[in-house]
Design an enzyme around this catalytic site. Structure first.
Site, mmCIF file in Angstrom:
data_model
loop_
_atom_site.group_PDB
_atom_site.id
_atom_site.type_symbol
_atom_site.label_atom_id
_atom_site.label_comp_id
_atom_site.label_asym_id
_atom_site.label_seq_id
_atom_site.Cartn_x
_atom_site.Cartn_y
_atom_site.Cartn_z
ATOM 1 N N LYS A 11 0.837 -1.201 0.000
ATOM 2 C CA LYS A 11 0.000 0.000 0.000
ATOM 3 C C LYS A 11 0.880 1.262 0.000
ATOM 4 O O LYS A 11 2.100 1.183 0.246
ATOM 5 C CB LYS A 11 -0.914 -0.040 1.233
ATOM 6 C CG LYS A 11 -1.934 -1.190 1.201
ATOM 7 C CD LYS A 11 -2.813 -1.157 2.444
ATOM 8 C CE LYS A 11 -3.878 -2.235 2.409
ATOM 9 N NZ LYS A 11 -4.784 -2.159 3.599
ATOM 10 N N TYR A 51 -12.461 -2.755 -3.468
ATOM 11 C CA TYR A 51 -12.987 -2.698 -2.094
ATOM 12 C C TYR A 51 -14.514 -2.655 -2.058
ATOM 13 O O TYR A 51 -15.086 -2.126 -1.094
ATOM 14 C CB TYR A 51 -12.392 -1.497 -1.363
ATOM 15 C CG TYR A 51 -10.955 -1.704 -0.899
ATOM 16 C CD1 TYR A 51 -10.604 -2.796 -0.094
ATOM 17 C CD2 TYR A 51 -9.957 -0.805 -1.244
ATOM 18 C CE1 TYR A 51 -9.295 -2.985 0.341
ATOM 19 C CE2 TYR A 51 -8.637 -0.987 -0.805
ATOM 20 C CZ TYR A 51 -8.320 -2.080 -0.010
ATOM 21 O OH TYR A 51 -7.020 -2.259 0.432
ATOM 22 N N PHE A 59 -14.837 3.453 7.409
ATOM 23 C CA PHE A 59 -13.461 3.632 6.936
ATOM 24 C C PHE A 59 -13.350 3.559 5.413
ATOM 25 O O PHE A 59 -12.251 3.681 4.874
ATOM 26 C CB PHE A 59 -12.521 2.598 7.583
ATOM 27 C CG PHE A 59 -12.872 1.160 7.288
ATOM 28 C CD1 PHE A 59 -12.438 0.523 6.137
ATOM 29 C CD2 PHE A 59 -13.644 0.430 8.179
ATOM 30 C CE1 PHE A 59 -12.756 -0.799 5.868
ATOM 31 C CE2 PHE A 59 -13.967 -0.896 7.921
ATOM 32 C CZ PHE A 59 -13.528 -1.512 6.764
ATOM 33 N N ARG A 87 -1.659 -14.314 3.966
ATOM 34 C CA ARG A 87 -2.414 -13.596 4.997
ATOM 35 C C ARG A 87 -1.843 -13.876 6.392
ATOM 36 O O ARG A 87 -1.837 -12.997 7.253
ATOM 37 C CB ARG A 87 -3.909 -13.888 4.889
ATOM 38 C CG ARG A 87 -4.503 -13.141 3.676
ATOM 39 C CD ARG A 87 -5.979 -13.350 3.521
ATOM 40 N NE ARG A 87 -6.788 -12.825 4.585
ATOM 41 C CZ ARG A 87 -7.293 -11.591 4.639
ATOM 42 N NH1 ARG A 87 -6.993 -10.706 3.697
ATOM 43 N NH2 ARG A 87 -8.071 -11.233 5.638
ATOM 44 N N THR A 93 -5.461 -7.394 10.625
ATOM 45 C CA THR A 93 -5.701 -6.063 10.052
ATOM 46 C C THR A 93 -5.148 -4.922 10.910
ATOM 47 O O THR A 93 -4.573 -3.969 10.389
ATOM 48 C CB THR A 93 -7.222 -5.869 9.846
ATOM 49 O OG1 THR A 93 -7.727 -6.963 9.073
ATOM 50 C CG2 THR A 93 -7.522 -4.558 9.143
ATOM 51 N N ARG A 104 2.745 -6.822 9.198
ATOM 52 C CA ARG A 104 2.054 -5.724 9.883
ATOM 53 C C ARG A 104 2.517 -5.590 11.332
ATOM 54 O O ARG A 104 2.616 -4.478 11.863
ATOM 55 C CB ARG A 104 0.545 -5.955 9.813
ATOM 56 C CG ARG A 104 -0.040 -5.731 8.412
ATOM 57 C CD ARG A 104 -1.422 -6.321 8.273
ATOM 58 N NE ARG A 104 -2.107 -5.903 7.042
ATOM 59 C CZ ARG A 104 -3.265 -6.402 6.643
ATOM 60 N NH1 ARG A 104 -3.870 -7.356 7.361
ATOM 61 N NH2 ARG A 104 -3.837 -5.967 5.530
ATOM 62 N N ASN A 118 -1.760 -0.237 7.028
ATOM 63 C CA ASN A 118 -1.181 -1.507 7.471
ATOM 64 C C ASN A 118 -0.353 -2.201 6.397
ATOM 65 O O ASN A 118 -0.234 -3.427 6.385
ATOM 66 C CB ASN A 118 -2.283 -2.413 8.014
ATOM 67 C CG ASN A 118 -3.399 -2.622 7.017
ATOM 68 O OD1 ASN A 118 -3.256 -2.240 5.842
ATOM 69 N ND2 ASN A 118 -4.483 -3.236 7.442
ATOM 70 N N HIS A 121 -1.922 -5.510 1.263
ATOM 71 C CA HIS A 121 -3.199 -6.182 0.999
ATOM 72 C C HIS A 121 -2.891 -7.566 0.470
ATOM 73 O O HIS A 121 -1.948 -7.752 -0.297
ATOM 74 C CB HIS A 121 -4.003 -5.425 -0.068
ATOM 75 C CG HIS A 121 -5.130 -6.253 -0.617
ATOM 76 N ND1 HIS A 121 -6.348 -6.331 0.007
ATOM 77 C CD2 HIS A 121 -5.196 -7.088 -1.695
ATOM 78 C CE1 HIS A 121 -7.118 -7.178 -0.666
ATOM 79 N NE2 HIS A 121 -6.442 -7.645 -1.706
ATOM 80 N N GLU A 132 -9.442 -9.797 -8.146
ATOM 81 C CA GLU A 132 -8.479 -8.718 -7.894
ATOM 82 C C GLU A 132 -7.342 -8.724 -8.918
ATOM 83 O O GLU A 132 -6.878 -7.661 -9.344
ATOM 84 C CB GLU A 132 -7.927 -8.855 -6.470
ATOM 85 C CG GLU A 132 -9.006 -8.582 -5.417
ATOM 86 C CD GLU A 132 -8.575 -8.930 -4.001
ATOM 87 O OE1 GLU A 132 -7.400 -9.335 -3.806
ATOM 88 O OE2 GLU A 132 -9.408 -8.801 -3.091
#
Ligand code: IDP
Ligand code: MG
Length: 138
Positions: A11, A51, A59, A87, A93, A104, A118, A121, A132
Site C-alpha cells: 500500500k 474494495y 473507513f 495472509r 488487520t 504488519r 497496514n 493487501h 483482484e
C-alpha cells in the site's frame, strides 16, 4: 492440492516508507514465487471494484483516499495455499495487535487516522484473488 495465485499490494504507506523490497523479500523468503510485479497508481474506479465489499463502512472513503495518496506496488505470487500463507505472513488487520514476526506486526503501527495504514493487501479467497488480479493486471 492445487497451486494458487494471490494478489499482493504494498500500500502507499509501505512504498512511501521504502519498505517495498523488504516486504517482497519476506514473501520470496517464505518460498512463494513472484509471477508479476509493477509499481502503479490506483484509480478511484479500480479501488471501488477492489474494495466493493466495504462500501458504506465508516473507513471506506478514508481507505479509498489513502490508496490514492501515492503509488502502490502490485504483485502476483504463486504457490500451494499462498492465499492463506500470505495472509498469515501479513498478520491481522490492526497493526497494533498484529503478531510480532508478521509484516504488519513488525513494520506497522497505528497512526491515529480514520483508516489503518497496514502496509499490505492480500486476497482472502480464490474467488477474490481471481477478481483482484483482473483489476490490477488487466
Ligand atoms: P484486510 O486488509 O486485513 O483483509 P479488510 O477487512 O479487508 O482487512 O479491510 C480492508 C482495509 O481497510 C484494511 O486493510 C485496513 O486498511 C482498513 N480497515 C479495515 N477495518 C478497519 C477499521 O475498523 N478501522 C480502520 N481501518 C480499517
Ligand atoms: Mg480484505
Amino acid at each position: 492440492m492445487s497451486i494458487e495465485r494471490t494478489l499482493v499490494l504494498v500500500k502507499p504507506d509501505g512504498v512511501a516508507r521504502n519498505l517495498s523490497g523488504a516486504i517482497l523479500a519476506r514473501i520470496e523468503a517464505k518460498g512463494y514465487t513472484l509471477v508479476e510485479l509493477k509499481k502503479t497508481d490506483a484509480t478511484r474506479a479500480m479501488l471501488e471494484e477492489h474494495y466493493a465489499e466495504h462500501v458504506g463502512k465508516p473507513f471506506y472513503e478514508p481507505l479509498v483516499e489513502f490508496m490514492l495518496s501515492g503509488p502502490v506496488v502490485a504483485a502476483i505470487f504463486e504457490g500451494q495455499r499462498v492465499i492463506e500463507g500470505f495472509r498469515a505472513l501479513a498478520g491481522t488487520t490492526d497493526p497494533t495487535t498484529a503478531a510480532p514476526g508478521t509484516i504488519r506486526g513488525d513494520l506497522g503501527r497505528d497512526w491515529g487516522l480514520k483508516v489503518q495504514q497496514n502496509l499490505v493487501h492480500g486476497s482472502d479467497s480464490v474467488e477474490s484473488a481471481e477478481r483482484e488480479i483482473a483489476i490490477w493486471f488487466a
